[in-house]
Enzyme design. Structure first.
Site, PDB file in Angstrom:
ATOM      1  N   THR A 158      45.239  41.151  43.971  1.00 18.94           N
ATOM      2  CA  THR A 158      46.189  41.724  45.066  1.00 18.94           C
ATOM      3  C   THR A 158      46.949  42.227  44.678  1.00 18.94           C
ATOM      4  OG1 THR A 158      46.510  38.696  44.940  1.00 18.94           O
ATOM      5  CG2 THR A 158      48.278  39.863  45.767  1.00 18.94           C
ATOM      6  N   ILE A 337      46.038  18.324  65.743  1.00 22.51           N
ATOM      7  CA  ILE A 337      47.012  17.301  66.616  1.00 22.51           C
ATOM      8  C   ILE A 337      46.938  18.801  67.336  1.00 22.51           C
ATOM      9  CG2 ILE A 337      49.160  16.638  66.108  1.00 22.51           C
ATOM     10  CD1 ILE A 337      48.825  15.360  63.572  1.00 22.51           C
ATOM     11  N   GLU A 363      42.767  31.843  41.508  1.00 23.12           N
ATOM     12  CA  GLU A 363      43.647  31.097  40.176  1.00 23.12           C
ATOM     13  C   GLU A 363      43.214  29.457  39.776  1.00 23.12           C
ATOM     14  OE1 GLU A 363      47.601  31.339  38.945  1.00 23.12           O
ATOM     15  OE2 GLU A 363      48.316  33.471  40.876  1.00 23.12           O
ATOM     16  N   GLU A 367      36.628  23.356  41.712  1.00 29.18           N
ATOM     17  CA  GLU A 367      35.690  22.809  40.592  1.00 29.18           C
ATOM     18  C   GLU A 367      36.078  22.748  39.094  1.00 29.18           C
ATOM     19  OE1 GLU A 367      35.056  25.135  43.404  1.00 29.18           O
ATOM     20  OE2 GLU A 367      33.478  23.520  44.615  1.00 29.18           O
TER      21      GLU A 367
HETATM   22  C1  FAD Z   1      42.690  36.276  48.020  1.00 28.50           C
HETATM   23  C2  FAD Z   1      41.893  36.620  46.831  1.00 28.50           C
HETATM   24  C3  FAD Z   1      43.313  36.658  46.253  1.00 28.50           C
HETATM   25  C4  FAD Z   1      42.860  36.692  44.750  1.00 28.50           C
HETATM   26  N1  FAD Z   1      43.689  37.706  43.722  1.00 28.50           N
HETATM   27  C5  FAD Z   1      43.097  37.828  42.912  1.00 28.50           C
HETATM   28  C6  FAD Z   1      44.022  38.325  41.199  1.00 28.50           C
HETATM   29  O1  FAD Z   1      45.159  39.610  41.742  1.00 28.50           O
HETATM   30  N2  FAD Z   1      43.500  38.829  40.115  1.00 28.50           N
HETATM   31  C7  FAD Z   1      42.277  38.344  39.731  1.00 28.50           C
HETATM   32  O2  FAD Z   1      41.954  39.149  39.085  1.00 28.50           O
HETATM   33  N3  FAD Z   1      41.431  37.823  40.547  1.00 28.50           N
HETATM   34  C8  FAD Z   1      41.758  37.786  41.936  1.00 28.50           C
HETATM   35  N4  FAD Z   1      41.170  37.060  42.822  1.00 28.50           N
HETATM   36  C9  FAD Z   1      39.929  36.628  42.166  1.00 28.50           C
HETATM   37  C10 FAD Z   1      40.113  34.799  42.220  1.00 28.50           C
HETATM   38  O3  FAD Z   1      40.574  34.405  41.065  1.00 28.50           O
HETATM   39  C11 FAD Z   1      38.111  34.701  41.942  1.00 28.50           C
HETATM   40  O4  FAD Z   1      37.597  34.762  43.002  1.00 28.50           O
HETATM   41  C12 FAD Z   1      38.046  33.293  41.744  1.00 28.50           C
HETATM   42  O5  FAD Z   1      38.181  32.642  40.682  1.00 28.50           O
HETATM   43  C13 FAD Z   1      36.957  32.687  41.772  1.00 28.50           C
HETATM   44  O6  FAD Z   1      35.561  33.699  41.083  1.00 28.50           O
HETATM   45  P1  FAD Z   1      34.728  33.878  41.987  1.00 28.50           P
HETATM   46  O7  FAD Z   1      34.965  34.684  43.636  1.00 28.50           O
HETATM   47  O8  FAD Z   1      33.756  35.219  41.613  1.00 28.50           O
HETATM   48  O9  FAD Z   1      33.494  32.534  42.623  1.00 28.50           O
HETATM   49  P2  FAD Z   1      32.590  32.591  41.284  1.00 28.50           P
HETATM   50  O10 FAD Z   1      33.015  32.000  40.184  1.00 28.50           O
HETATM   51  O11 FAD Z   1      31.462  32.794  41.884  1.00 28.50           O
HETATM   52  O12 FAD Z   1      32.498  31.253  42.179  1.00 28.50           O
HETATM   53  C14 FAD Z   1      31.485  30.201  43.369  1.00 28.50           C
HETATM   54  C15 FAD Z   1      31.424  29.202  43.264  1.00 28.50           C
HETATM   55  O13 FAD Z   1      30.765  28.376  41.754  1.00 28.50           O
HETATM   56  C16 FAD Z   1      31.998  27.754  41.716  1.00 28.50           C
HETATM   57  N5  FAD Z   1      31.290  27.130  39.681  1.00 28.50           N
HETATM   58  C17 FAD Z   1      31.397  28.518  39.643  1.00 28.50           C
HETATM   59  N6  FAD Z   1      31.655  27.937  38.474  1.00 28.50           N
HETATM   60  C18 FAD Z   1      30.850  26.984  37.894  1.00 28.50           C
HETATM   61  C19 FAD Z   1      31.206  25.948  36.707  1.00 28.50           C
HETATM   62  N7  FAD Z   1      31.399  26.136  35.338  1.00 28.50           N
HETATM   63  N8  FAD Z   1      31.165  23.712  37.071  1.00 28.50           N
HETATM   64  C20 FAD Z   1      31.156  24.875  38.898  1.00 28.50           C
HETATM   65  N9  FAD Z   1      31.396  24.933  39.549  1.00 28.50           N
HETATM   66  C21 FAD Z   1      31.809  26.420  38.698  1.00 28.50           C
HETATM   67  C22 FAD Z   1      33.153  27.573  41.686  1.00 28.50           C
HETATM   68  O14 FAD Z   1      34.046  26.579  41.874  1.00 28.50           O
HETATM   69  C23 FAD Z   1      32.788  28.224  42.920  1.00 28.50           C
HETATM   70  O15 FAD Z   1      32.769  27.304  43.895  1.00 28.50           O
HETATM   71  C24 FAD Z   1      41.736  36.711  44.291  1.00 28.50           C
HETATM   72  C25 FAD Z   1      40.879  36.402  45.305  1.00 28.50           C
HETATM   73  C26 FAD Z   1      40.922  35.805  46.371  1.00 28.50           C
HETATM   74  C27 FAD Z   1      40.144  35.752  47.736  1.00 28.50           C
END
Ligand code: FAD
Length: 379
Positions: A158, A337, A363, A367
């Site tokens: 962000t 709605i 954040e 899960e």
């Molecule tokens: C609009 C936006 C703004 C963001 N801003 C920031 C920011 O400012 N700074 C920053 O650092 N990040 C930021 N993020 C990143 C965000 O925090 C991550 O997308 C989020 O933490 C999930 O990581 P991932 O997308 O790699 O998903 P993954 O970790 O790959 O997860 C994929 C799926 O697997 C599941 N999963 C993963 N591990 C487990 C487990 N141990 N047990 C069960 N299920 C699991 C997850 O819940 C999810 O459903 C942002 C993301 C978006 C989309």
């Protein structure tokens, strides 16, 4: 136990609501479609204290409580969740990390600029291959002479493209796993740091989300934030508080969607009467109003614990989980709605529906919140 907001809190809510209605509401769809973050709002937000909500007066902050912070984020999200997301990330991630773990020189140098809106804050933890498992990050910072040299890339940041100050997490000692991760403050324009791909998103489109790339980016040792190797542990603390902000964002978004659905239900007529006369619609509204109140109470409770200086890892994860999943249901019912009108851009329902999904992901996904809560329950 007193559930009544103070007079100051009532005034705060009214003030932020009036600002959001006057300065944001008319432009919400234009910013969304252009994926434009309105930098022009920053001076007005700074005047209201919205860019330094919980930070000390001596740095120019508004010195408000965590409960007040929730009220501010809720009121922004009720009108435009994307702007609320930017304000929450600026306050709750970058600025909060510097205010909590920075030394006096770092706080004196960066906090006044951040709270005045001269720089938007960005916070880089996530990487392409390290999301929920953030400790698996590959970005490194190696000591070379008088400098730390950062190499790697941060994903989904962000304000990655428009942020003036960024806190970035990097591995300084791989052999120590999560105890070998450190944080650095890097200013926009530092050689070797550049914005990468700007994401074209489903929702929260006015909030800039971009990749940030580091290629031999040299920063002096004074830019290390907190102790060497402590950043991952510090990050968990930043996220505990940051999640209260996302919970408040969810409460505000759900409130906005519920109000839009209620107004539409009273106005739209089918079968010779307002659709609000049908029990099926009434139950959706009753469920939404009840769930929003429950989410708000969980959120304020986590904020209250933070204000008391208590640990609130479990409570902030519960608030974020419940509020974000509530908001998803309320935004879904808001579209339902509205019928076909919920599917088109002339009404606010479709935008709430697109924006809301980020709240069960950013954040820490739902899960991961359940994992955090279960860990606290079982320890
Ligand atoms: C609009 C936006 C703004 C963001 N801003 C920031 C920011 O400012 N700074 C920053 O650092 N990040 C930021 N993020 C990143 C965000 O925090 C991550 O997308 C989020 O933490 C999930 O990581 P991932 O997308 O790699 O998903 P993954 O970790 O790959 O997860 C994929 C799926 O697997 C599941 N999963 C993963 N591990 C487990 C487990 N141990 N047990 C069960 N299920 C699991 C997850 O819940 C999810 O459903 C942002 C993301 C978006 C989309």
């Amino acid at each position: 136990m007193d559930f009544t907001p103070s007079e100051e809190q009532e005034i705060l809510r009214r003030t932020v609501r009036e600002f959001a209605e006057a300065e944001m509401r008319p432009h919400v769809m234009e910013w969304d479609e252009a994926q434009h973050f309105p930098m022009e709002l920053l001076p007005k937000m700074a005047d209201l204290g919205l860019l330094g909500i919980q930070f000390e007066d001596k740095y120019g902050g508004a010195g408000m409580s965590a409960v007040d912070y929730c009220i501010c984020i809720e009121e922004l999200a009720r009108v435009d969740p994307a702007i609320a997301l930017s304000v929450a990330a600026h306050n709750g991630l970058c600025t909060s990390h510097i205010a909590t773990f920075g030394d006096e020189a770092q706080k004196a140098r960066y906090l006044p600029r951040l709270v005045k809106g001269e720089a938007l804050g960005a916070w880089g933890l996530t990487e392409a291959s390290a999301g929920s498992d953030a400790a698996a990050m590959r970005t490194t910072a190696a000591r070379q002479g008088e400098c730390w040299v950062i190499n790697g890339a941060k994903q989904f940041i962000t304000h990655g493209a428009i942020g003036g100050v960024m806190v970035v997490m990097a591995v300084t000692d791989r052999s120590k796993a999560h105890r070998g991760i450190s944080a650095f403050i890097v200013e926009h324009g530092t050689a070797g740091m550049r914005a990468g791909k700007k994401e074209n998103k489903l929702g929260m489109r006015a909030s800039d989300t971009s990749e940030v790339v580091f290629q031999d980016c040299r920063v002096p040792p004074a830019q290390m934030l907190g102790e060497d190797g402590q950043a991952f542990i510090n990050t968990l603390q930043v996220l505990d508080a940051g999640r209260i902000g996302i919970a408040a964002l969810a409460v505000g978004l759900a409130q906005g969607a519920y109000e839009a659905a209620r107004a539409y239900a009273k106005e739209r007529r089918q079968f010779g009467q307002p659709i609000a006369a049908f029990q099926a619609i009434q139950w959706k509204l009753a469920n939404a109003a009840t769930d929003i109140e429950a989410a708000r109470l969980l959120t304020y409770r986590a904020a209250y614990l933070k204000d008391r200086g208590d640990r609130m890892t479990r409570e902030s994860a519960m608030a974020k989980l419940y509020a974000s999943e509530t908001a998803v249901r309320v935004a879904d019912d808001c579209v339902q709605i509205h019928g076909g009108y919920g599917f088109v851009k002339d009404y606010p329902a479709e935008k709430y529906f697109r924006d809301v999904k980020l709240l069960t992901i950013g954040e820490g996904t739902s899960e991961i919140q359940r994992l955090v809560i279960a860990r606290q329950l079982l320890q």
